[in-house]
Write a protein that holds these residues in place. Structure first.
Motif, PDB file in Angstrom:
ATOM      1  N   GLN A  14      27.417  -2.481  59.263  1.00  0.00           N
ATOM      2  CA  GLN A  14      28.494  -1.797  58.546  1.00  0.00           C
ATOM      3  C   GLN A  14      29.752  -1.639  59.402  1.00  0.00           C
ATOM      4  O   GLN A  14      30.817  -1.329  58.881  1.00  0.00           O
ATOM      5  N   ILE A  15      29.608  -1.841  60.721  1.00  0.00           N
ATOM      6  CA  ILE A  15      30.700  -1.562  61.647  1.00  0.00           C
ATOM      7  C   ILE A  15      31.460  -2.838  61.980  1.00  0.00           C
ATOM      8  O   ILE A  15      30.867  -3.805  62.473  1.00  0.00           O
ATOM      9  N   PRO A  16      32.780  -2.870  61.729  1.00  0.00           N
ATOM     10  CA  PRO A  16      33.593  -4.038  62.111  1.00  0.00           C
ATOM     11  C   PRO A  16      33.529  -4.263  63.618  1.00  0.00           C
ATOM     12  O   PRO A  16      33.374  -3.317  64.405  1.00  0.00           O
ATOM     13  N   SER A  17      33.663  -5.500  64.033  1.00  0.00           N
ATOM     14  CA  SER A  17      33.513  -5.843  65.452  1.00  0.00           C
ATOM     15  C   SER A  17      34.760  -5.564  66.281  1.00  0.00           C
ATOM     16  O   SER A  17      34.698  -5.527  67.512  1.00  0.00           O
ATOM     17  N   ALA A  18      35.900  -5.349  65.637  1.00  0.00           N
ATOM     18  CA  ALA A  18      37.160  -5.177  66.366  1.00  0.00           C
ATOM     19  C   ALA A  18      37.177  -3.870  67.157  1.00  0.00           C
ATOM     20  O   ALA A  18      36.619  -2.848  66.730  1.00  0.00           O
ATOM     21  N   ASN A  19      37.839  -3.913  68.315  1.00  0.00           N
ATOM     22  CA  ASN A  19      38.048  -2.705  69.093  1.00  0.00           C
ATOM     23  C   ASN A  19      39.035  -1.782  68.376  1.00  0.00           C
ATOM     24  O   ASN A  19      39.961  -2.263  67.704  1.00  0.00           O
ATOM     25  N   VAL A  20      38.844  -0.481  68.523  1.00  0.00           N
ATOM     26  CA  VAL A  20      39.701   0.467  67.815  1.00  0.00           C
ATOM     27  C   VAL A  20      40.139   1.607  68.726  1.00  0.00           C
ATOM     28  O   VAL A  20      39.491   1.919  69.728  1.00  0.00           O
ATOM     29  N   VAL A  21      41.254   2.205  68.336  1.00  0.00           N
ATOM     30  CA  VAL A  21      41.608   3.550  68.794  1.00  0.00           C
ATOM     31  C   VAL A  21      41.109   4.475  67.696  1.00  0.00           C
ATOM     32  O   VAL A  21      41.448   4.304  66.526  1.00  0.00           O
ATOM     33  N   LEU A  22      40.279   5.451  68.062  1.00  0.00           N
ATOM     34  CA  LEU A  22      39.583   6.283  67.081  1.00  0.00           C
ATOM     35  C   LEU A  22      40.103   7.715  67.112  1.00  0.00           C
ATOM     36  O   LEU A  22      40.054   8.388  68.142  1.00  0.00           O
ATOM     37  N   ALA A  23      40.628   8.178  65.986  1.00  0.00           N
ATOM     38  CA  ALA A  23      41.072   9.567  65.848  1.00  0.00           C
ATOM     39  C   ALA A  23      39.972  10.368  65.171  1.00  0.00           C
ATOM     40  O   ALA A  23      39.398   9.939  64.165  1.00  0.00           O
ATOM     41  N   LEU A  24      39.689  11.553  65.710  1.00  0.00           N
ATOM     42  CA  LEU A  24      38.589  12.377  65.227  1.00  0.00           C
ATOM     43  C   LEU A  24      39.106  13.682  64.630  1.00  0.00           C
ATOM     44  O   LEU A  24      40.019  14.308  65.155  1.00  0.00           O
ATOM     45  N   GLY A  25      38.492  14.109  63.526  1.00  0.00           N
ATOM     46  CA  GLY A  25      38.853  15.390  62.921  1.00  0.00           C
ATOM     47  C   GLY A  25      38.340  15.460  61.500  1.00  0.00           C
ATOM     48  O   GLY A  25      38.001  14.432  60.897  1.00  0.00           O
ATOM     49  N   PHE A  26      38.272  16.668  60.935  1.00  0.00           N
ATOM     50  CA  PHE A  26      37.921  16.789  59.518  1.00  0.00           C
ATOM     51  C   PHE A  26      39.148  16.539  58.658  1.00  0.00           C
ATOM     52  O   PHE A  26      39.062  15.995  57.564  1.00  0.00           O
ATOM     53  N   PHE A  27      40.308  16.944  59.139  1.00  0.00           N
ATOM     54  CA  PHE A  27      41.595  16.613  58.522  1.00  0.00           C
ATOM     55  C   PHE A  27      41.746  17.149  57.100  1.00  0.00           C
ATOM     56  O   PHE A  27      42.314  16.471  56.236  1.00  0.00           O
ATOM     57  N   ASP A  28      41.297  18.363  56.823  1.00  0.00           N
ATOM     58  CA  ASP A  28      41.503  18.930  55.491  1.00  0.00           C
ATOM     59  C   ASP A  28      42.991  19.176  55.269  1.00  0.00           C
ATOM     60  O   ASP A  28      43.629  19.934  55.998  1.00  0.00           O
ATOM     61  N   GLY A  29      43.552  18.523  54.262  1.00  0.00           N
ATOM     62  CA  GLY A  29      44.980  18.638  53.993  1.00  0.00           C
ATOM     63  C   GLY A  29      45.830  17.635  54.739  1.00  0.00           C
ATOM     64  O   GLY A  29      46.982  17.388  54.362  1.00  0.00           O
ATOM     65  N   VAL A  30      45.308  17.070  55.825  1.00  0.00           N
ATOM     66  CA  VAL A  30      46.066  16.138  56.681  1.00  0.00           C
ATOM     67  C   VAL A  30      47.472  16.703  56.917  1.00  0.00           C
ATOM     68  O   VAL A  30      48.486  16.081  56.609  1.00  0.00           O
ATOM     69  N   HIS A  31      47.530  17.894  57.491  1.00  0.00           N
ATOM     70  CA  HIS A  31      48.790  18.598  57.697  1.00  0.00           C
ATOM     71  C   HIS A  31      49.543  18.066  58.924  1.00  0.00           C
ATOM     72  O   HIS A  31      49.126  17.068  59.539  1.00  0.00           O
ATOM     73  N   ARG A  32      50.654  18.707  59.251  1.00  0.00           N
ATOM     74  CA  ARG A  32      51.518  18.229  60.336  1.00  0.00           C
ATOM     75  C   ARG A  32      50.768  18.108  61.667  1.00  0.00           C
ATOM     76  O   ARG A  32      51.023  17.180  62.451  1.00  0.00           O
ATOM     77  N   GLY A  33      49.859  19.035  61.942  1.00  0.00           N
ATOM     78  CA  GLY A  33      49.076  18.954  63.174  1.00  0.00           C
ATOM     79  C   GLY A  33      48.178  17.731  63.173  1.00  0.00           C
ATOM     80  O   GLY A  33      48.084  17.006  64.178  1.00  0.00           O
ATOM     81  N   HIS A  34      47.511  17.491  62.046  1.00  0.00           N
ATOM     82  CA  HIS A  34      46.673  16.300  61.916  1.00  0.00           C
ATOM     83  C   HIS A  34      47.508  15.031  62.018  1.00  0.00           C
ATOM     84  O   HIS A  34      47.082  14.042  62.639  1.00  0.00           O
ATOM     85  N   GLN A  35      48.674  15.057  61.401  1.00  0.00           N
ATOM     86  CA  GLN A  35      49.536  13.878  61.417  1.00  0.00           C
ATOM     87  C   GLN A  35      49.957  13.524  62.835  1.00  0.00           C
ATOM     88  O   GLN A  35      50.104  12.333  63.167  1.00  0.00           O
ATOM     89  N   GLU A  36      50.136  14.543  63.686  1.00  0.00           N
ATOM     90  CA  GLU A  36      50.487  14.273  65.083  1.00  0.00           C
ATOM     91  C   GLU A  36      49.344  13.547  65.790  1.00  0.00           C
ATOM     92  O   GLU A  36      49.577  12.603  66.560  1.00  0.00           O
ATOM     93  N   VAL A  37      48.117  13.970  65.535  1.00  0.00           N
ATOM     94  CA  VAL A  37      46.950  13.302  66.115  1.00  0.00           C
ATOM     95  C   VAL A  37      46.921  11.835  65.676  1.00  0.00           C
ATOM     96  O   VAL A  37      46.763  10.921  66.503  1.00  0.00           O
ATOM     97  N   ILE A  38      47.084  11.597  64.381  1.00  0.00           N
ATOM     98  CA  ILE A  38      46.987  10.241  63.851  1.00  0.00           C
ATOM     99  C   ILE A  38      48.173   9.385  64.293  1.00  0.00           C
ATOM    100  O   ILE A  38      48.006   8.205  64.634  1.00  0.00           O
ATOM    101  N   ASN A  39      49.362   9.973  64.338  1.00  0.00           N
ATOM    102  CA  ASN A  39      50.541   9.211  64.769  1.00  0.00           C
ATOM    103  C   ASN A  39      50.425   8.786  66.231  1.00  0.00           C
ATOM    104  O   ASN A  39      50.788   7.657  66.590  1.00  0.00           O
ATOM    105  N   LEU A  44      49.160   4.357  70.146  1.00  0.00           N
ATOM    106  CA  LEU A  44      48.262   3.794  71.162  1.00  0.00           C
ATOM    107  C   LEU A  44      47.616   2.499  70.666  1.00  0.00           C
ATOM    108  O   LEU A  44      47.451   1.550  71.440  1.00  0.00           O
ATOM    109  N   SER A  45      47.264   2.473  69.380  1.00  0.00           N
ATOM    110  CA  SER A  45      46.628   1.264  68.843  1.00  0.00           C
ATOM    111  C   SER A  45      47.588   0.079  68.891  1.00  0.00           C
ATOM    112  O   SER A  45      47.171  -1.056  69.150  1.00  0.00           O
ATOM    113  N   LEU A  46      48.863   0.341  68.663  1.00  0.00           N
ATOM    114  CA  LEU A  46      49.854  -0.738  68.723  1.00  0.00           C
ATOM    115  C   LEU A  46      50.036  -1.227  70.158  1.00  0.00           C
ATOM    116  O   LEU A  46      50.141  -2.443  70.401  1.00  0.00           O
ATOM    117  N   LYS A  47      50.063  -0.287  71.099  1.00  0.00           N
ATOM    118  CA  LYS A  47      50.230  -0.667  72.506  1.00  0.00           C
ATOM    119  C   LYS A  47      49.047  -1.471  73.016  1.00  0.00           C
ATOM    120  O   LYS A  47      49.203  -2.391  73.817  1.00  0.00           O
TER     121      LYS A  47
END
Length: 321
Positions: A14-39, A44-47
């Motif tokens: 079920q797991i893709p073979s590509a390497n990833v940058v992984l963001a962790l959280g429950f992210f209820d609402g995906v609010h500004r704080g969560h968005q900072e984590v994901i952004n 980092l993933s682009l770099k």
């Protein structure tokens, strides 16, 4: 965006073979704080020329740990809304983990091995207060000992506004108190609830204010009782309106809670439609009126206040263009 639903124990296939940058959280609402984590994870993933993956859960951990009953858990976002925001933020892979007793029983080392390393994470990004077990042994401070130099760790410090942490708890309190402006600012978008238009008692039509009665999604948090300025999304079109959350106490006591929307400049039959209500502004509390005439007079004032609100907002938007 690829959505992968995992139930413990999952299959390696079920797991893709590509390497990833992984963001962790429950992210209820995906609010500004969560968005900072994901952004930051996205940057980092682009770099690192990796895909951006995010891990979340299908339900709040408190349900499994019996801190709250499933029917009493009220979320800030549906799974569908969370998925839509993640896609907009540029997430490549969204892992939705079924938070079951079996998953919850994982010790910290097993969690890291199975849900970080085995997901091909080369960098993990999470908020300073993220935990993956008991805080005493499974905080972000403990993560390096479980990582064993197999991936980088980036900790996002507390995000604040007005000297207070941006959090789902703070947003829930704002919604519960009717402070929609505060909630929307903390979210970074307009708070919304979904539901289906059902038949009501048609009293609004008799008063000259026909409303759409909405059977709202049961596990989503409603704003507190009162009258609000809203937009309503029907199909793919937005309409302006005013909404009432309340018990219609002018007519009788102990009535069940209803959500009704009077849509401005609208005269269509929309029974059975799935709609989204976007909560813009709190107008007033629910009041008991001495007469139907007094209620109608107030509804007319509410409509004027609603139209005035949209006029002011439109002028603000014109100045920023």
């Amino acid at each position: 965006m690829e959505i992968i639903k995992l139930r413990h124990p999952y299959k390696k296939s079920q797991i893709p073979s590509a390497n990833v940058v992984l963001a962790l959280g429950f992210f209820d609402g995906v609010h500004r704080g969560h968005q900072e984590v994901i952004n930051q994870a996205k940057n980092l993933s682009l770099k690192k020329h990796c895909k951006l993956a995010v891990m979340t859960f299908n339900q709040h951990p408190s349900i499994v740990f019996k801190k709250i009953a499933a029917q009493d858990m009220l979320y800030l976002s549906t799974v569908e809304k969370k998925e839509a925001i993640m896609a907009d933020l540029g997430v490549d892979i969204l892992y939705e983990i079924e938070f079951t007793s079996a998953f919850a029983s994982l010790d910290p080392q097993s969690f890291v091995d199975l849900y970080i390393v085995a997901l091909n994470a080369k960098v993990v990004v999470a908020g300073f207060d993220y935990t993956y077990g008991k805080k005493e042994v499974a905080s972000m401070e403990h993560l390096p000992q479980y990582a064993k130099n197999r991936f980088e760790i980036v900790v996002i410090e507390k995000q604040t506004t007005n000297d207070a942490k941006i959090s789902s708890t703070r947003i829930r309190k704002a919604i519960d108190s009717g402070d929609i402006k505060e909630a929307n600012w903390l979210l970074g978008y307009t708070y919304e609830t979904t539901g289906r238009v059902i038949h009501g008692d048609a009293r609004g039509r008799l008063l000259g204010f026909p409303t759409a009665n909405i059977d709202v999604t049961k596990d989503i948090r409603l704003p507190t009782v009162g009258v609000y300025v809203v937009e309503i999304l029907i199909g793919n079109k937005h309409y302006q309106g005013m909404a009432s959350i309340g018990h219609n106490i002018t007519f009788e006591i102990n009535r069940p809670l209803t959500v009704e929307v009077y849509i401005l400049n609208f005269n269509q039959d929309i029974y059975g439609e799935k709609v989204t209500v976007l909560w813009q502004h709190f107008l007033r509390d629910e009041w008991k009126f001495d007469s139907v005439e007094a209620l109608i007079a107030q509804l007319k004032q509410d409509e004027k206040d609603t139209r005035d609100y949209f006029l002011i907002e439109n002028k603000k938007n014109e100045k920023t263009i």
